[in-house]
Design a protein around this motif. Structure first.
Motif, short mmCIF file in Angstrom:
data_model
loop_
_atom_site.label_atom_id
_atom_site.label_comp_id
_atom_site.label_asym_id
_atom_site.label_seq_id
_atom_site.Cartn_x
_atom_site.Cartn_y
_atom_site.Cartn_z
N ASP A 135 53.42 30.31 33.36
CA ASP A 135 52.89 28.96 33.62
C ASP A 135 51.42 28.78 33.26
OD1 ASP A 135 51.69 30.39 35.64
OD2 ASP A 135 52.79 29.40 37.27
N GLY A 136 50.71 29.89 32.98
CA GLY A 136 49.32 29.75 32.54
C GLY A 136 49.19 28.94 31.26
N GLU A 165 49.41 25.10 32.82
CA GLU A 165 48.72 24.70 34.05
C GLU A 165 47.23 24.44 33.86
OE1 GLU A 165 49.51 27.33 37.30
OE2 GLU A 165 51.33 26.22 37.83
N GLY A 166 46.73 24.57 32.62
CA GLY A 166 45.33 24.28 32.36
C GLY A 166 45.04 22.79 32.47
N HIS A 167 43.79 22.48 32.76
CA HIS A 167 43.38 21.08 32.88
C HIS A 167 43.31 20.42 31.51
CE1 HIS A 167 42.05 22.52 36.85
NE2 HIS A 167 42.21 21.27 37.23
N VAL A 168 43.42 19.10 31.53
CA VAL A 168 43.28 18.30 30.31
C VAL A 168 42.05 17.42 30.51
CG1 VAL A 168 44.34 16.61 28.80
CG2 VAL A 168 45.76 18.30 29.98
N GLY A 169 40.97 17.70 29.80
CA GLY A 169 39.74 16.95 29.95
C GLY A 169 38.99 17.34 31.21
N ARG A 170 38.13 16.43 31.68
CA ARG A 170 37.24 16.73 32.80
C ARG A 170 37.84 16.40 34.17
NH1 ARG A 170 32.20 17.89 31.11
NH2 ARG A 170 31.66 17.41 28.96
N GLY A 171 38.94 15.69 34.19
CA GLY A 171 39.53 15.29 35.47
C GLY A 171 40.43 16.37 36.05
N SER A 172 41.27 15.94 37.01
CA SER A 172 42.17 16.88 37.68
C SER A 172 43.52 17.00 36.99
CB SER A 172 42.38 16.44 39.14
OG SER A 172 42.94 15.13 39.19
N GLU A 173 43.76 16.16 35.97
CA GLU A 173 45.05 16.18 35.28
C GLU A 173 45.26 17.51 34.57
OE1 GLU A 173 47.48 13.75 31.77
OE2 GLU A 173 45.43 13.18 32.31
N ARG A 174 46.50 18.01 34.65
CA ARG A 174 46.85 19.25 33.97
C ARG A 174 47.82 18.96 32.83
NH1 ARG A 174 45.26 23.81 36.87
NH2 ARG A 174 44.54 23.37 38.99
N LEU A 175 47.93 19.89 31.92
CA LEU A 175 48.80 19.69 30.76
C LEU A 175 50.25 19.49 31.20
CD1 LEU A 175 49.21 19.68 27.69
CD2 LEU A 175 49.43 22.18 27.79
N GLY A 176 50.75 20.36 32.07
CA GLY A 176 52.09 20.22 32.61
C GLY A 176 53.18 20.53 31.61
N GLU A 177 54.41 20.52 32.10
CA GLU A 177 55.56 20.85 31.26
C GLU A 177 55.78 19.81 30.17
OE1 GLU A 177 58.73 21.19 34.04
OE2 GLU A 177 57.93 22.99 35.01
N ASP A 178 55.63 18.53 30.53
CA ASP A 178 55.81 17.48 29.51
C ASP A 178 54.74 17.57 28.42
OD1 ASP A 178 57.97 16.51 30.90
OD2 ASP A 178 56.83 14.98 31.98
N GLY A 179 53.50 17.86 28.84
CA GLY A 179 52.44 17.98 27.85
C GLY A 179 52.65 19.17 26.93
N LEU A 180 53.13 20.28 27.47
CA LEU A 180 53.40 21.46 26.64
C LEU A 180 54.54 21.16 25.67
CD1 LEU A 180 52.90 24.46 25.99
CD2 LEU A 180 54.59 25.01 27.76
N GLY A 182 38.30 26.40 30.04
CA GLY A 182 39.43 27.03 29.36
C GLY A 182 40.56 27.34 30.32
N LEU A 183 41.53 28.10 29.83
CA LEU A 183 42.69 28.49 30.65
C LEU A 183 42.28 29.56 31.63
CD1 LEU A 183 45.44 28.67 27.87
CD2 LEU A 183 44.93 26.77 29.42
N ALA A 184 42.44 29.28 32.93
CA ALA A 184 41.99 30.21 33.96
C ALA A 184 43.06 31.23 34.32
CB ALA A 184 41.58 29.43 35.21
N ASP A 185 44.32 30.94 34.02
CA ASP A 185 45.41 31.82 34.42
C ASP A 185 45.83 32.71 33.25
OD1 ASP A 185 47.31 32.97 35.99
OD2 ASP A 185 48.56 31.18 36.21
N ASP A 186 46.54 33.79 33.58
CA ASP A 186 47.09 34.66 32.54
C ASP A 186 48.13 33.88 31.73
OD1 ASP A 186 45.65 36.66 33.84
OD2 ASP A 186 47.37 37.22 35.08
N VAL A 187 48.30 34.29 30.47
CA VAL A 187 49.30 33.67 29.60
C VAL A 187 50.06 34.77 28.88
CG1 VAL A 187 49.72 32.21 27.59
CG2 VAL A 187 47.94 31.56 29.24
N ALA A 188 51.38 34.73 29.02
CA ALA A 188 52.25 35.62 28.25
C ALA A 188 53.29 34.75 27.55
CB ALA A 188 52.94 36.63 29.16
#
Length: 415
Positions: free
Chosen positions: A344-345, A348-363, A395-401
């Motif tokens: 999920d890394g 789950e990263g943010h999109v822009g400066r707000g609290s919105e995240r990329l999410g499944e639909d964005g990916l 940037g992306l704060a979580d691990d990504v595999a």
């Protein structure tokens, strides 16, 4: 308010070697004079009195007295005579350095012993002074520069040790990353790994792929909750256990149950859990068997399009120890299709400066925009775009595999 006297370490961190006089004006270095001759000691005391550098001087007459003084308080500098009643020559230097690793050492020599002073510097002293040939100004500079050299030496040693430890950690982490066990037929795999911890090579996410002797492909992608070294170690343990179970012929729900037993035994906190998705595909078949434990869906690439696919699953490992059940779901994989497993890394990263995240639909949207790419650029572009969107928030704060699997049993490899 009492202002503490700065030590040489504090001063060096502010001004560094060659710091200006203003950086030293409030500093009074402590100096231990080890000298058995009262006349020579008096000369040093006069140099201290006349020097612009204010020095707190203590005088001892033997190595035994020096050892007691060093045990009580390590000075910034030791002025050492090499002809003591209980220590002579470089032996005296060695004993002082052993008793006060942090202190600078300036050796005091006679007029005819300059070579001895040079030998002492080669053996670890920071400088040497000729008795009777030293002006107050030179004396103050010699003490100050000796202390600076010592601090620079210690900083260099610490930096080298830190670099060696970092290199060793990097070698260890690289060794713990999986090497896909493929037999060169039936499947093309692209794997990418990006840890969330700064300056780390390994995080709590894990992946692996193994092809058994009969050509069956086994793959796993998992995510241990948390981001520290304990979670990274647990992720490695789960991956290695998964490969061992695969090679032993244990698959499906039983495999996931054994992995949960390991997680419960190895986790350092009771709230730690792990999600994962396991996939098994036999050669020539158009159906893959998938076990999902608390993990999100996957991407299916087929005919230039990309879809988000979720199969039935069970809870994450460690949430209901010994009570959970994980169904084995059938996933249709058309000829020429590819399956992308990931953690999920990636979304789950943010999109822009707000609290919105990329999410499944964005990916999914990003994946569809790059659907025409070959496997490697597809995966790399997906990660790079997710990272770019989160750049304003660090940037992306979580691990990504990410594990991209493309079956080639009935069709030539994609270009």
């Amino acid at each position: 308010m009492v202002v503490p006297r700065p030590r040489a370490d504090d001063l060096l961190s502010v001004g560094g070697e060659g710091a200006g006089p203003e950086a030293w004006v409030a500093w009074q270095p402590s100096v231990l004079l080890v000298e058995d001759d009262a006349g020579d000691a008096l000369l040093v005391e006069e140099l201290v009195a006349d020097s612009a550098l204010k020095i707190r001087l203590r005088w001892v007459r033997s190595m035994a007295e020096a050892a007691e003084a060093l045990a009580a308080d390590v000075p910034d500098c030791v002025l050492l005579d090499l002809h003591l009643p209980d220590a002579h020559g470089l032996e005296a230097l060695s004993r002082v350095r052993a008793g006060a690793e942090r202190a600078a050492v300036v050796v005091l020599t006679g007029l005819a012993e300059e070579e001895t002073g040079l030998a002492a510097v080669a053996a670890g002293a920071q400088d040497y002074l000729l008795k009777g040939r030293v002006e107050p100004g030179l004396f103050g500079r010699a003490v100050r520069y000796a202390i600076q050299r010592k601090q620079a030496e210690r900083a260099a040693v610490a930096l080298q040790s830190s670099r060696m430890q970092a290199q060793e950690n990097a070698r260890l982490e690289r060794g713990l990353l999986p090497r896909p066990l493929l037999r060169g037929e039936g499947v093309e795999a692209v794997a990418r790994y990006r840890p969330g911890r700064a300056q780390a090579l390994l995080g709590g996410d894990f992946y692996d792929i193994v092809q058994s002797v009969d050509g069956t492909v086994h793959a796993v992608v998992g995510d241990v909750s948390g981001h520290g070294p304990d979670e990274a170690a647990l992720g490695v343990a789960l991956r290695i256990a998964w490969r061992t179970l695969v090679l032993s012929g244990v698959t499906g729900a039983e495999q996931v149950a054994r992995l949960e037993e390991l997680l419960v035994a190895e986790r350092v906190r009771g709230e730690v859990f792990a999600t994962l998705v396991c996939l098994t595909a036999a050669p020539g078949e158009r159906t893959a068997r998938v076990v999902r434990a608390g993990h999100h869906g996957l991407l299916m690439r087929d005919g230039g399009g990309v879809e988000w696919v979720e199969v039935p699953g069970g809870p994450a490992l460690g949430v209901l120890p010994g009570l959970a059940d994980w169904p084995v779901a059938d996933l249709s994989v058309p000829a020429g299709a590819a399956v992308v497993l990931f953690t999920d890394g990636l979304f789950e990263g943010h999109v822009g400066r707000g609290s919105e995240r990329l999410g499944e639909d964005g990916l999914l949207r990003l994946a569809r925009e790059r659907a025409a790419l070959a496997p490697e650029p597809f995966v790399d572009e997906l990660i790079a775009r997710a990272e770019a969107l989160a750049e304003t928030r660090g940037g992306l704060a979580d691990d990504v595999a990410v594990l991209h699997l493309h079956w080639t049993w009935d069709n030539p490899p994609r270009k």
